[in-house]
Design a protein around this motif. Sequence first.
Motif, short mmCIF file in Angstrom:
data_model
loop_
_atom_site.label_atom_id
_atom_site.label_comp_id
_atom_site.label_asym_id
_atom_site.label_seq_id
_atom_site.Cartn_x
_atom_site.Cartn_y
_atom_site.Cartn_z
N VAL A 22 1.23 -2.05 -2.32
CA VAL A 22 0.84 -0.63 -2.34
C VAL A 22 -0.14 -0.33 -1.23
O VAL A 22 -0.07 0.73 -0.58
CB VAL A 22 0.28 -0.25 -3.73
CG1 VAL A 22 -0.39 1.10 -3.70
CG2 VAL A 22 1.38 -0.29 -4.77
N MET A 23 -1.09 -1.23 -0.96
CA MET A 23 -2.06 -1.02 0.10
C MET A 23 -1.38 -0.91 1.47
O MET A 23 -1.63 0.02 2.23
CB MET A 23 -3.08 -2.15 0.12
CG MET A 23 -4.15 -1.97 1.18
SD MET A 23 -5.29 -3.32 1.29
CE MET A 23 -4.30 -4.55 2.10
N PHE A 24 -0.49 -1.86 1.78
CA PHE A 24 0.17 -1.82 3.07
C PHE A 24 1.14 -0.65 3.19
O PHE A 24 1.33 -0.11 4.27
CB PHE A 24 0.88 -3.15 3.36
CG PHE A 24 -0.07 -4.21 3.83
CD1 PHE A 24 -0.71 -4.09 5.05
CD2 PHE A 24 -0.33 -5.31 3.04
CE1 PHE A 24 -1.59 -5.05 5.48
CE2 PHE A 24 -1.22 -6.28 3.46
CZ PHE A 24 -1.85 -6.15 4.69
N GLU A 25 1.74 -0.24 2.09
CA GLU A 25 2.61 0.93 2.11
C GLU A 25 1.81 2.18 2.45
O GLU A 25 2.23 3.01 3.25
CB GLU A 25 3.30 1.10 0.76
CG GLU A 25 4.18 2.32 0.69
CD GLU A 25 4.72 2.55 -0.71
OE1 GLU A 25 5.66 3.36 -0.82
OE2 GLU A 25 4.21 1.98 -1.67
N SER A 26 0.63 2.31 1.87
CA SER A 26 -0.22 3.46 2.14
C SER A 26 -0.67 3.49 3.60
O SER A 26 -0.68 4.53 4.25
CB SER A 26 -1.44 3.44 1.22
OG SER A 26 -2.30 4.49 1.51
N ILE A 27 -1.05 2.32 4.14
CA ILE A 27 -1.47 2.25 5.54
C ILE A 27 -0.30 2.61 6.46
O ILE A 27 -0.47 3.34 7.44
CB ILE A 27 -2.03 0.86 5.87
CG1 ILE A 27 -3.36 0.66 5.15
CG2 ILE A 27 -2.20 0.66 7.36
CD1 ILE A 27 -3.91 -0.74 5.23
N THR A 28 0.90 2.14 6.15
CA THR A 28 2.07 2.44 6.97
C THR A 28 2.40 3.93 6.93
O THR A 28 2.73 4.53 7.95
CB THR A 28 3.27 1.62 6.48
OG1 THR A 28 2.92 0.25 6.52
CG2 THR A 28 4.48 1.85 7.35
N ILE A 29 2.31 4.54 5.77
CA ILE A 29 2.59 5.97 5.65
C ILE A 29 1.56 6.77 6.45
O ILE A 29 1.91 7.73 7.13
CB ILE A 29 2.62 6.40 4.17
CG1 ILE A 29 3.87 5.83 3.51
CG2 ILE A 29 2.58 7.91 4.03
CD1 ILE A 29 3.91 6.02 2.01
N ASP A 30 0.28 6.38 6.38
CA ASP A 30 -0.75 7.06 7.17
C ASP A 30 -0.46 6.93 8.66
O ASP A 30 -0.61 7.89 9.42
CB ASP A 30 -2.13 6.48 6.88
CG ASP A 30 -2.67 6.92 5.54
OD1 ASP A 30 -2.11 7.87 4.96
OD2 ASP A 30 -3.65 6.31 5.07
#
Length: 148
Positions: A22-30
């Motif tokens: 979830v953390m890396f998904e959020s960073i990628t979306i940002d």
Amino acid sequence: MKYGFLGFVILMLGMIGLIIIVMFESITIDNDTEYYTLKEAMKASMLESIDDRYWADANNPIIECSNGKKISGVKIVEQKFVENFTRRFKASIGGDADDYKIDFYDVIESPPKATIKITGVTDDYKLVSKDEDINIVNNLSGILETCK
């Protein structure tokens, strides 16, 4: 007893794995959001900051395109470009990054070219990064083409 402990360890490893995903998904979306906002804001700001008086002047240089067309040169106003870009980027940005640092490099009026660096700081992951900021950095260089 040992199977109960093994089940507990497997559940904990699964939860830790989900948190990291979830953390890396959020960073990628940002990162994607910032890049596409940067790209669209740069394109629109360059088109909006064209110097109309220079373009209409008969004494400006004539550019010969590769397809044989001859068109008058285009020039942008640097201050107008910076103002338009900042306004457009601020209005259309979304995501979890709170603070942005916008750096303008190599803004050339004629021929129109600009290089912009956006640094976004996310505050959501202080526990993971031990109170260090995670910076999302996007660079983009753009040239306004007049020949088509």
